[in-house]
Scaffold this motif. Structure first.
Motif, PDB file in Angstrom:
ATOM      1  N   UNK A  71       0.860  -1.176   0.000  1.00  0.00           N
ATOM      2  CA  UNK A  71       0.000   0.000   0.000  1.00  0.00           C
ATOM      3  C   UNK A  71       0.899   1.229   0.000  1.00  0.00           C
ATOM      4  N   UNK A  72       0.601   2.141  -0.906  1.00  0.00           N
ATOM      5  CA  UNK A  72       1.322   3.409  -1.005  1.00  0.00           C
ATOM      6  C   UNK A  72       0.357   4.534  -0.645  1.00  0.00           C
ATOM      7  N   UNK A  73       0.412   5.036   0.599  1.00  0.00           N
ATOM      8  CA  UNK A  73      -0.407   6.180   0.969  1.00  0.00           C
ATOM      9  C   UNK A  73       0.125   7.437   0.290  1.00  0.00           C
ATOM     10  N   UNK A  74      -0.719   8.443   0.214  1.00  0.00           N
ATOM     11  CA  UNK A  74      -0.324   9.677  -0.446  1.00  0.00           C
ATOM     12  C   UNK A  74       0.174  10.744   0.500  1.00  0.00           C
ATOM     13  N   UNK A  75      -0.297  11.961   0.232  1.00  0.00           N
ATOM     14  CA  UNK A  75       0.293  13.152   0.800  1.00  0.00           C
ATOM     15  C   UNK A  75       1.203  13.711  -0.282  1.00  0.00           C
ATOM     16  N   UNK A  76       1.315  15.002  -0.381  1.00  0.00           N
ATOM     17  CA  UNK A  76       2.122  15.574  -1.462  1.00  0.00           C
ATOM     18  C   UNK A  76       3.602  15.258  -1.277  1.00  0.00           C
ATOM     19  N   UNK A  77       4.132  15.467  -0.088  1.00  0.00           N
ATOM     20  CA  UNK A  77       5.574  15.300   0.130  1.00  0.00           C
ATOM     21  C   UNK A  77       6.003  13.835   0.177  1.00  0.00           C
ATOM     22  N   UNK A  78       5.175  12.968   0.727  1.00  0.00           N
ATOM     23  CA  UNK A  78       5.541  11.566   0.915  1.00  0.00           C
ATOM     24  C   UNK A  78       6.036  10.896  -0.376  1.00  0.00           C
ATOM     25  N   UNK A  79       5.239  10.839  -1.442  1.00  0.00           N
ATOM     26  CA  UNK A  79       5.734  10.176  -2.646  1.00  0.00           C
ATOM     27  C   UNK A  79       6.851  10.952  -3.337  1.00  0.00           C
ATOM     28  N   UNK A  80       6.899  12.256  -3.135  1.00  0.00           N
ATOM     29  CA  UNK A  80       7.985  13.030  -3.719  1.00  0.00           C
ATOM     30  C   UNK A  80       9.316  12.629  -3.079  1.00  0.00           C
ATOM     31  N   UNK A  81       9.325  12.448  -1.758  1.00  0.00           N
ATOM     32  CA  UNK A  81      10.535  11.966  -1.078  1.00  0.00           C
ATOM     33  C   UNK A  81      10.862  10.535  -1.510  1.00  0.00           C
ATOM     34  N   UNK A  82       9.841   9.677  -1.588  1.00  0.00           N
ATOM     35  CA  UNK A  82      10.079   8.273  -1.939  1.00  0.00           C
ATOM     36  C   UNK A  82      10.673   8.128  -3.333  1.00  0.00           C
ATOM     37  N   UNK A  83      10.193   8.915  -4.278  1.00  0.00           N
ATOM     38  CA  UNK A  83      10.685   8.754  -5.650  1.00  0.00           C
ATOM     39  C   UNK A  83      12.126   9.211  -5.812  1.00  0.00           C
ATOM     40  N   UNK A  84      12.660   9.879  -4.797  1.00  0.00           N
ATOM     41  CA  UNK A  84      14.063  10.292  -4.824  1.00  0.00           C
ATOM     42  C   UNK A  84      14.971   9.272  -4.132  1.00  0.00           C
ATOM     43  N   UNK A  85      14.390   8.206  -3.598  1.00  0.00           N
ATOM     44  CA  UNK A  85      15.146   7.175  -2.896  1.00  0.00           C
ATOM     45  C   UNK A  85      15.171   5.903  -3.748  1.00  0.00           C
ATOM     46  N   UNK A  86      16.338   5.541  -4.244  1.00  0.00           N
ATOM     47  CA  UNK A  86      16.462   4.391  -5.149  1.00  0.00           C
ATOM     48  C   UNK A  86      15.950   3.093  -4.542  1.00  0.00           C
ATOM     49  N   UNK A  87      16.208   2.881  -3.273  1.00  0.00           N
ATOM     50  CA  UNK A  87      15.768   1.639  -2.633  1.00  0.00           C
ATOM     51  C   UNK A  87      14.246   1.588  -2.504  1.00  0.00           C
ATOM     52  N   UNK A  88      13.627   2.722  -2.204  1.00  0.00           N
ATOM     53  CA  UNK A  88      12.167   2.774  -2.107  1.00  0.00           C
ATOM     54  C   UNK A  88      11.536   2.510  -3.469  1.00  0.00           C
ATOM     55  N   UNK A  89      12.085   3.110  -4.505  1.00  0.00           N
ATOM     56  CA  UNK A  89      11.564   2.909  -5.856  1.00  0.00           C
ATOM     57  C   UNK A  89      11.735   1.448  -6.273  1.00  0.00           C
ATOM     58  N   UNK A  90      12.889   0.879  -5.992  1.00  0.00           N
ATOM     59  CA  UNK A  90      13.142  -0.525  -6.328  1.00  0.00           C
ATOM     60  C   UNK A  90      12.208  -1.460  -5.556  1.00  0.00           C
ATOM     61  N   UNK A  91      11.932  -1.133  -4.299  1.00  0.00           N
ATOM     62  CA  UNK A  91      11.023  -1.952  -3.496  1.00  0.00           C
ATOM     63  C   UNK A  91       9.634  -1.940  -4.122  1.00  0.00           C
ATOM     64  N   UNK A  92       9.128  -0.761  -4.472  1.00  0.00           N
ATOM     65  CA  UNK A  92       7.802  -0.668  -5.100  1.00  0.00           C
ATOM     66  C   UNK A  92       7.787  -1.425  -6.425  1.00  0.00           C
ATOM     67  N   UNK A  93       8.797  -1.242  -7.235  1.00  0.00           N
ATOM     68  CA  UNK A  93       8.868  -1.924  -8.535  1.00  0.00           C
ATOM     69  C   UNK A  93       8.924  -3.441  -8.358  1.00  0.00           C
ATOM     70  N   UNK A  94       9.567  -3.876  -7.290  1.00  0.00           N
ATOM     71  CA  UNK A  94       9.683  -5.304  -7.017  1.00  0.00           C
ATOM     72  C   UNK A  94       8.348  -6.013  -6.868  1.00  0.00           C
ATOM     73  N   UNK A  95       7.335  -5.322  -6.372  1.00  0.00           N
ATOM     74  CA  UNK A  95       6.012  -5.940  -6.252  1.00  0.00           C
ATOM     75  C   UNK A  95       5.434  -6.234  -7.629  1.00  0.00           C
ATOM     76  N   UNK A  96       5.666  -5.351  -8.579  1.00  0.00           N
ATOM     77  CA  UNK A  96       5.202  -5.584  -9.943  1.00  0.00           C
ATOM     78  C   UNK A  96       5.958  -6.749 -10.568  1.00  0.00           C
ATOM     79  N   UNK A  97       7.256  -6.770 -10.363  1.00  0.00           N
ATOM     80  CA  UNK A  97       8.074  -7.849 -10.910  1.00  0.00           C
ATOM     81  C   UNK A  97       7.704  -9.203 -10.317  1.00  0.00           C
TER      82      UNK A  97
END
Length: 184
Positions: A71-97
């Motif tokens: 689950x990815x909750x929102x908020x304006x700053x939350x996903x903006x910070x997450x998308x700048x973190x390679x490990x967070x982005x890779x973790x999210x992408x891993x669920x799709x993979x």
């Protein structure tokens, strides 16, 4: 059912964290707070500081195999910070993979845009993400909840806090039907 809630150290919209969290608990599942830093995260009620919540696991130590869904909750700053973190982005992408279901609300699809997983999918979000989603190859729609079966997994998206009841019902149904161990 063990569900990862991926959030940044600050900026998550509190109700978009707490309502889905409680829905997972009420369904007999185990929600776990995963963040880019240990300690506590700072939630917000729009632009005002709200409560803090203890981090269960740092994303650098987390694996997709441990979880049945994301689950990815929102908020304006939350996903903006997450998308700048390679490990967070890779973790999210891993669920799709891995073919596991993902649920994202409000501004949360920004993390999915960065993970390059919206291409060819139809989703909804807060309206200001419309152009970002289209530029990433997705189709944006203005709907309360949007299901997008893309390959082996399902993406459930929603627009805003007013949609939380429908969002929680939708992702819990999908997570339970996904064959997750221990799903209600």
């Amino acid at each position: 059912m063990q569900v990862a809630f991926l959030v940044a150290p600050e900026g998550v919209e509190q109700v978009e964290l707490t309502d889905p969290w409680q829905a997972v608990r009420d369904a007999g599942g185990t929600p776990r707070l995963v963040s880019t830093k240990s300690g506590r995260i700072q939630a917000f009620n729009h632009l005002d500081k709200a409560d803090t919540f203890a981090v269960d696991q740092v994303v650098a130590d987390a694996t997709v195999d441990e979880y049945d869904g994301l689950v990815l909750p929102g908020g304006v700053a939350n996903p903006d910070f997450l998308r700048m973190d390679e490990k967070a982005v890779a973790f999210a992408k891993g669920f799709f993979e891995a073919g596991k279901p993902v649920a994202a609300i409000c501004h949360a699809p920004w993390t999915l845009v960065e993970a390059d997983v919206v291409r060819g999918r139809t989703l909804t979000s807060w309206p200001s993400l419309r152009t970002d989603i289209r530029n990433a190859g997705g189709t944006w729609v203005d709907e309360q909840v949007k299901f997008c079966d893309g390959g082996p997994n399902t993406l459930i998206t929603s627009r805003k806090p007013d949609d939380l009841k429908a969002f929680c019902e939708a992702f819990l149904d999908v997570f339970a039907r996904s064959g997750s161990k221990g799903a209600p």
